[in-house]
Design a protein around this motif. Sequence first.
Motif, PDB file in Angstrom:
ATOM      1  N   ASP A  56      16.407 -51.064 -38.242  1.00 48.37           N
ATOM      2  CA  ASP A  56      15.913 -50.380 -36.272  1.00 48.37           C
ATOM      3  C   ASP A  56      16.835 -51.147 -35.803  1.00 48.37           C
ATOM      4  N   ALA A  57      17.509 -53.084 -35.777  1.00 46.18           N
ATOM      5  CA  ALA A  57      18.399 -53.186 -34.909  1.00 46.18           C
ATOM      6  C   ALA A  57      19.637 -52.399 -35.053  1.00 46.18           C
ATOM      7  N   TRP A  58      20.485 -52.280 -36.447  1.00 48.88           N
ATOM      8  CA  TRP A  58      21.710 -51.440 -35.750  1.00 48.88           C
ATOM      9  C   TRP A  58      21.908 -50.393 -35.396  1.00 48.88           C
ATOM     10  N   LEU A  59      20.301 -49.475 -35.483  1.00 49.77           N
ATOM     11  CA  LEU A  59      20.287 -48.551 -35.164  1.00 49.77           C
ATOM     12  C   LEU A  59      20.334 -48.541 -33.952  1.00 49.77           C
ATOM     13  N   ARG A  60      19.589 -48.973 -32.717  1.00 49.77           N
ATOM     14  CA  ARG A  60      19.638 -49.598 -31.734  1.00 49.77           C
ATOM     15  C   ARG A  60      20.868 -49.918 -31.400  1.00 49.77           C
ATOM     16  N   LEU A  61      21.580 -50.444 -31.544  1.00 51.65           N
ATOM     17  CA  LEU A  61      23.010 -50.934 -31.677  1.00 51.65           C
ATOM     18  C   LEU A  61      24.222 -49.905 -31.362  1.00 51.65           C
ATOM     19  N   LEU A  62      24.061 -49.733 -32.467  1.00 52.65           N
ATOM     20  CA  LEU A  62      25.075 -48.479 -32.881  1.00 52.65           C
ATOM     21  C   LEU A  62      24.688 -47.135 -31.867  1.00 52.65           C
ATOM     22  N   ALA A  63      23.785 -45.966 -31.441  1.00 54.38           N
ATOM     23  CA  ALA A  63      23.017 -44.690 -31.519  1.00 54.38           C
ATOM     24  C   ALA A  63      22.339 -45.345 -30.325  1.00 54.38           C
ATOM     25  N   LEU A  64      21.659 -45.774 -29.801  1.00 51.18           N
ATOM     26  CA  LEU A  64      20.219 -46.047 -29.097  1.00 51.18           C
ATOM     27  C   LEU A  64      20.549 -47.308 -27.864  1.00 51.18           C
ATOM     28  N   HIS A  65      21.737 -48.015 -27.556  1.00 44.58           N
ATOM     29  CA  HIS A  65      22.784 -48.818 -26.834  1.00 44.58           C
ATOM     30  C   HIS A  65      22.913 -48.792 -25.417  1.00 44.58           C
ATOM     31  N   ILE A  67      20.876 -45.228 -23.873  1.00 40.51           N
ATOM     32  CA  ILE A  67      19.576 -45.184 -24.088  1.00 40.51           C
ATOM     33  C   ILE A  67      18.289 -45.819 -23.572  1.00 40.51           C
ATOM     34  N   ASP A  68      18.091 -46.431 -22.216  1.00 35.68           N
ATOM     35  CA  ASP A  68      17.562 -47.504 -21.601  1.00 35.68           C
ATOM     36  C   ASP A  68      16.321 -47.777 -21.859  1.00 35.68           C
ATOM     37  N   ASP A  69      15.753 -46.701 -22.661  1.00 37.54           N
ATOM     38  CA  ASP A  69      14.223 -46.982 -23.080  1.00 37.54           C
ATOM     39  C   ASP A  69      14.043 -47.514 -24.280  1.00 37.54           C
ATOM     40  N   LEU A  70      15.140 -46.983 -25.335  1.00 37.67           N
ATOM     41  CA  LEU A  70      15.163 -47.366 -26.203  1.00 37.67           C
ATOM     42  C   LEU A  70      16.044 -48.728 -26.947  1.00 37.67           C
ATOM     43  N   ALA A  71      16.863 -48.697 -26.226  1.00 37.95           N
ATOM     44  CA  ALA A  71      17.906 -49.886 -26.417  1.00 37.95           C
ATOM     45  C   ALA A  71      17.289 -51.420 -26.931  1.00 37.95           C
ATOM     46  N   ASP A  72      15.969 -51.565 -26.618  1.00 38.06           N
ATOM     47  CA  ASP A  72      15.744 -53.163 -26.381  1.00 38.06           C
ATOM     48  C   ASP A  72      13.877 -52.452 -27.085  1.00 38.06           C
ATOM     49  N   ALA A  73      13.696 -51.894 -27.276  1.00 35.19           N
ATOM     50  CA  ALA A  73      12.533 -51.466 -27.835  1.00 35.19           C
ATOM     51  C   ALA A  73      12.128 -51.884 -28.630  1.00 35.19           C
ATOM     52  N   GLU A  74      10.236 -52.376 -29.183  1.00 43.12           N
ATOM     53  CA  GLU A  74      10.175 -52.850 -29.519  1.00 43.12           C
ATOM     54  C   GLU A  74       9.626 -51.231 -31.680  1.00 43.12           C
ATOM     55  N   PRO A  75       9.301 -52.212 -32.471  1.00 44.65           N
ATOM     56  CA  PRO A  75       9.143 -51.835 -34.139  1.00 44.65           C
ATOM     57  C   PRO A  75       8.897 -50.278 -33.402  1.00 44.65           C
ATOM     58  N   ASP A  76       6.909 -50.870 -32.694  1.00 50.58           N
ATOM     59  CA  ASP A  76       6.369 -50.218 -32.532  1.00 50.58           C
ATOM     60  C   ASP A  76       6.521 -48.586 -31.346  1.00 50.58           C
ATOM     61  N   THR A  77       7.168 -48.528 -30.316  1.00 45.48           N
ATOM     62  CA  THR A  77       7.881 -47.966 -29.764  1.00 45.48           C
ATOM     63  C   THR A  77       8.901 -47.330 -30.215  1.00 45.48           C
ATOM     64  N   MET A  78       9.971 -48.164 -30.898  1.00 45.93           N
ATOM     65  CA  MET A  78      10.761 -46.734 -31.889  1.00 45.93           C
ATOM     66  C   MET A  78       9.872 -45.415 -32.914  1.00 45.93           C
TER      67      MET A  78
END
Length: 124
Positions: A56-65, A67-78
């Motif tokens: 999850d952390a790598w996905l947010r870092l590499l691909a969702l950095h 996208i405001d709502d998903l860049a720092d999303a919780e695991p349930d939100t993802m």
Amino acid sequence: MRRAGTGGDADRAQPDSGPGQGPSSADPLAPQGGTGTAAWARRVRSATRHIAADLDAWLRLLALHDIDDLADAEPDTMRFRLYHLPARLADHARRRWLRIDPTWPWAEAFTICWQRLAAPRAVT
């Protein structure tokens, strides 16, 4: 339990993971002779949760950095925004097509994420 200075969000999201929690070849609770134990199963689940949190952390870092709502999303939100995908996988002409529902609010975010992860990277 949150500990000061260790990243409270990570501790809250994955309380049973971290150093010393994964399986080890020197673990006295490791299954011997094909029999498993409940303690070993707990450690395997903990390691699996830790790997999922890292992905999850790598996905947010590499691909969702960006996208405001998903860049720092919780695991349930993802999970509810990206992983539960309202789509059909269709085979046609020796290719697979992922048909995403166009009314799904996270279709663009998923498409951007997929394109970024599937794009070849330049070797540096």
